[in-house]
Design a protein around this motif. Structure first.
Motif, mmCIF file in Angstrom:
data_model
loop_
_atom_site.group_PDB
_atom_site.id
_atom_site.type_symbol
_atom_site.label_atom_id
_atom_site.label_comp_id
_atom_site.label_asym_id
_atom_site.label_seq_id
_atom_site.Cartn_x
_atom_site.Cartn_y
_atom_site.Cartn_z
ATOM 1 N N ASN A 6 23.456 38.987 27.489
ATOM 2 C CA ASN A 6 23.517 40.310 26.865
ATOM 3 C C ASN A 6 23.978 40.148 25.421
ATOM 4 O O ASN A 6 25.087 39.659 25.178
ATOM 5 N N HIS A 42 21.550 46.732 25.801
ATOM 6 C CA HIS A 42 21.877 48.076 26.295
ATOM 7 C C HIS A 42 21.619 49.057 25.158
ATOM 8 O O HIS A 42 22.387 49.115 24.199
ATOM 9 N N THR A 99 33.446 50.782 27.441
ATOM 10 C CA THR A 99 32.322 50.033 27.991
ATOM 11 C C THR A 99 31.991 50.666 29.333
ATOM 12 O O THR A 99 32.654 51.623 29.749
HETATM 13 C C1 LIG Z 1 26.255 47.642 32.314
HETATM 14 C C2 LIG Z 1 27.213 46.675 31.779
HETATM 15 O O1 LIG Z 1 28.169 46.306 32.394
HETATM 16 C C3 LIG Z 1 26.996 46.104 30.444
HETATM 17 O O2 LIG Z 1 25.863 45.356 30.462
HETATM 18 C C4 LIG Z 1 26.860 47.169 29.411
HETATM 19 O O3 LIG Z 1 26.060 46.691 28.370
HETATM 20 C C5 LIG Z 1 28.231 47.512 28.928
HETATM 21 O O4 LIG Z 1 28.072 48.305 27.806
HETATM 22 P P1 LIG Z 1 28.520 47.694 26.387
HETATM 23 O O5 LIG Z 1 27.689 46.478 26.146
HETATM 24 O O6 LIG Z 1 28.261 48.826 25.449
HETATM 25 O O7 LIG Z 1 29.980 47.331 26.577
#
Ligand SMILES: CC(=O)[C@@H](O)[C@H](O)COP(=O)(O)O
Ligand SMILES: NCC(=O)COP(=O)(O)O
Length: 265
Positions: A6, A42, A99
């Motif tokens: 990510n 995201h 988050t």
């Molecule tokens: C769904 C999850 O747990 C993460 O992948 C999400 O991207 C968290 O959001 P942020 O990246 O904005 O913290």
């Protein structure tokens, strides 16, 4: 076991100065070279990090399959359908959250989620639902026609951090987890058990099983030992380690850790 990287937090650093550096696009080829299996982003409604321009370029240029996390908001779903990532992972969103705080409430929002899943699949986009480890919710996920569930590992990660890091002595100590160590140990065992049992239940329901949120180079091992989990999506801890060893090394070290864990079990 597949590793989805990510890259939201590359955009977090860029947005800290609202300029064009670091550019998340530069991470795509490096992640592939380092052994990542997927890119995860995201696209939040508030665009606090990944924005529409990032998402469009990443969807066009990523040499790896793209997993786009998103809410079920109509405008966002239209964007996702237009970009056609390999997969969309539906996650809950609250503007005020730091988050993601919990999993998708598939039961209360069943009809809307069913409609969104159908729309995404009609656009040849695979669908995953980001959920808390709960049998009733998993059964509802299977009824939506989704391909996968991603088990929320946040509760496990928070308890682990309170037990095995200095989190408790920082301003970010998690207030509802300031418990005796014996109580935290019990809660950790329960969190792991819930994840293990949910992975088995989801797999038997015909769903692919992923996991993610708050996983790092210490707490990931126990999760990677759950055989039904075929993919982990990890972001914040990889980007954090990148500061010290570089992004390519940080990704390859996580991939190697997963490989070693799986080969030893
Ligand atoms: C769904 C999850 O747990 C993460 O992948 C999400 O991207 C968290 O959001 P942020 O990246 O904005 O913290
Ligand atoms: N769905 C989890 C994810 O993509 C990354 O979460 P995190 O490792 O940044 O907490």
């Amino acid at each position: 076991m597949k590793l989805g990287v990510n890259i939201d937090h590359i955009a977090v650093l860029r947005e800290a100065r609202r300029i064009n550096d670091p550019d998340p696009i530069e991470a795509l080829g490096v992640a592939k070279r380092a052994g990542a299996d997927q890119i995860t982003i995201h696209l939040r409604e508030d665009r606090r990090h990944i924005n529409d321009n990032d998402a469009k370029k990443i969807a066009q240029l990523s040499p790896l399959p793209l997993n786009m996390e998103c809410s079920i908001d109509e405008e966002i779903i239209e964007i996702v359908c237009a970009l056609k990532p390999h997969r969309a992972t539906l996650v809950p969103e609250k503007r005020e959250e730091v988050t993601t705080e919990g999993g998708l409430d598939v039961i209360s929002n069943f009809d809307k989620i069913l409609q969104v899943v159908e729309k995404l699949k009609n656009h040849e986009i695979d669908v995953s639902l980001f959920i808390d480890p709960d049998f009733e919710i998993i059964a509802a996920c299977a009824d939506t026609g989704a391909d996968m569930v991603e088990l929320h590992t946040g509760e496990y990660a928070n308890i682990y951090a309170m037990l095995y890091s200095n989190l408790r002595s920082t301003p970010h100590s998690i207030k509802n987890l300031e418990l005796p160590r014996s109580e935290l140990q019990e809660r950790l065992a329960k969190a792991i058990g819930d994840l293990e049992n949910s992975a088995i239940y989801a797999s038997k329901a015909g769903l692919l099983v992923a996991a993610g949120h708050g996983l790092n180079y210490q707490n990931v091992i126990r999760i990677a030992q759950i055989p039904q989990i075929v993919e982990l999506n990890i972001g914040q801890s990889i980007i954090a380690r990148s500061i010290w060893v570089g992004f390519e090394q940080a990704v390859s070290q996580m991939k190697e850790l997963l490989r070693e864990t799986r080969n030893c079990n």
